[in-house]
Structure formats: structure tokens, C-alpha cells
Scaffold this active site. Structure first.
Site, short mmCIF file in Angstrom:
data_model
loop_
_atom_site.label_atom_id
_atom_site.label_comp_id
_atom_site.label_asym_id
_atom_site.label_seq_id
_atom_site.Cartn_x
_atom_site.Cartn_y
_atom_site.Cartn_z
N CYS A 234 77.47 40.94 -4.17
CA CYS A 234 76.26 40.30 -3.54
C CYS A 234 76.25 38.88 -3.49
O CYS A 234 76.98 38.37 -4.54
CB CYS A 234 75.07 40.63 -4.23
N ASP B 14 74.24 36.95 -4.19
CA ASP B 14 73.35 36.45 -5.09
C ASP B 14 73.76 35.30 -6.16
O ASP B 14 74.92 35.53 -6.75
CB ASP B 14 72.68 37.42 -6.07
N ARG C 36 73.18 34.32 -8.98
CA ARG C 36 73.43 34.54 -10.30
C ARG C 36 74.61 35.22 -10.91
O ARG C 36 74.88 35.47 -11.92
CB ARG C 36 72.12 35.51 -10.66
N HIS D 11 74.03 44.55 -8.56
CA HIS D 11 73.60 43.76 -9.75
C HIS D 11 72.10 43.80 -9.77
O HIS D 11 71.35 44.41 -9.13
CB HIS D 11 73.92 42.26 -9.49
N CYS E 288 68.28 42.91 -7.57
CA CYS E 288 68.88 42.54 -6.43
C CYS E 288 67.95 42.48 -5.15
O CYS E 288 67.19 43.45 -4.85
CB CYS E 288 70.02 43.45 -5.89
ZN LIG Z 1 71.76 41.12 -4.55
#
Ligand SMILES: [Zn+2]
Length: 210
Positions: free
Chosen positions: A39, A41, A43, A98, A101
Site C-alpha cells: 500500500c 500508506d 507508515r 497492513h 489500512c
Molecule cells: Zn493501506
């Protein structure tokens, strides 16, 4: 933005000079160990997580670590996968979802995507995930475990989508490629890998030292 510019300066001063040989070697070409699909993302840091160096991971990122089926392929994902498998001959592809999400949360709550038409459209590639959760997870009503189940099921759906890509199907048939489904729980540092024989996710590695 200032932090990023200062970061480049620090990288050039400290990191590049101490690893100059590595970067010069990379100018000659790449031979990554794996295609890592995850993803967007912020993080998630795939190289930090797997302790890999530049040149070792070929990375494909998008909202929800989604692999559009070949017939629906928009171009970018299909081209990246084809290049990784056929040109770079990666031996492994990891689809890594993850915890927490946002894309998977949007899949569960499409009513919250009113002002995000592109996201809503993109998530149609995960329609099978939404359907699996809706039909098979009625017993899980609490938000957190329902999101976890969605993240886990979505990784499996995207692994299936990967198989629709001709380059992947052919390499799998030659036994030159392996597919892996992971879920990264960033708040504990744990990674769970799907064991297709057991039909469940197990901890990858030893787990974090507590
Ligand atoms: Zn995600």
C-alpha cells in the site's frame, strides 16, 4: 518540504559517501530479489521492514496494495509486474497488506468515499474482497477485527488477481516464481504470512523482541 531537502543534503553527506561503491555498482543495472507490492500508506517502509538495500526490492505501491486483474489492467500495475517477472526475472512476489489500512476501511464503508470518486473507482478492483467479507464474515461485527479480516482476505484476492497476468502464470507454470501473502502490523512490528496448506496466517520470522 524543508525536512526533505535537508534530508537529501544529509543523505549525500553521510550515507552516499560511506556507501559509494554500492551506488556506483547499481549504475550498472539491477537484479532485485523480489517484487514487493504494498500500500502507499506512509507508515510502511518496505526496505526498512525487510532490511534490504537499494537494488534488492522492485516495489509497486498503490492505495490498498491492489493488483487489477489482467483484463482490467490500467497499465501501470500490469507493466510493472510484467517487467519484474519477464525482464528482471524476480523469483518471488510479495503482496503485503497492513493494519489500519485506509483503503480497506473505504472498501468496508463506501459511503465515506463521497468526495473521493477516483478512490471509489479504484476499489472496484477489490470488489471480490468486499463480497467475501459481506457474505462470509457476518459473525464479525466489531470494526477492528472486521478491518483485519478485510486486509487479510484482500491480500489473498490480489494474489489470485496476480495469477491472471500472463507473465506470472507462465513463470508459475515453469516453477520459477513463488507468490507470498503478507500482512504487516506496524504497531507491533509483526509480519504474518499466509500458509496456503494450513489456510491461515502465521508469524514470519521470530516476531519482535519484547
Ligand atoms: Zn493501506
Amino acid at each position: 518540504m524543508q525536512k526533505l531537502v535537508e534530508g537529501i543534503h544529509q543523505f549525500q553527506k553521510d550515507i552516499f559517501t560511506s556507501q559509494r561503491q554500492l551506488f556506483e555498482r547499481l549504475a550498472g543495472g539491477q537484479k532485485p530479489l523480489a517484487l514487493f507490492i504494498t500500500c502507499s500508506d506512509s507508515r510502511i517502509d518496505p526496505s526498512l521492514l525487510t532490511q534490504t538495500e537499494p537494488g534488492e526490492l522492485f516495489i509497486l505501491r498503490n492505495a490498498g496494495n491492489i493488483v487489477p486483474p489482467y483484463s482490467q489492467a490500467s497499465g501501470g500495475e500490469a507493466a510493472t509486474i510484467e517487467y519484474a517477472v519477464r525482464a528482471l526475472k524476480v523469483k518471488d512476489i510479495i503482496v503485503c497488506g497492513h493494519s489500519h489500512c485506509g483503503a480497506m476501511n473505504g472498501l468496508l464503508h463506501p459511503e465515506q468515499l463521497g468526495e473521493l470518486p477516483a478512490v471509489r473507482q479504484w476499489l472496484t478492483c477489490a470488489e471480490a474482497t468486499a463480497r467475501i467479507i459481506k457474505e462470509n464474515y457476518q459473525h464479525i461485527t466489531e470494526a477492528a477485527p472486521r478491518l483485519t479480516a478485510t486486509v487479510e482476505e484482500n491480500v489473498l484476492v490480489q494474489l489470485e488477481n496476480l495469477r491472471t497476468h500472463p507473465s506470472v502464470a507462465a513463470a508459475l507454470a515453469r516453477d520459477e516464481l513463488k507468490l507470498h501473502g503478507w500482512v504487516y502490523k506496524f504497531e507491533t512490528g509483526q509480519v504474518f504470512g499466509y500458509d496456503s496448506r494450513r489456510g491461515q496466517y502465521d508469524v514470519v520470522g521470530q516476531g519482535p523482541v519484547t
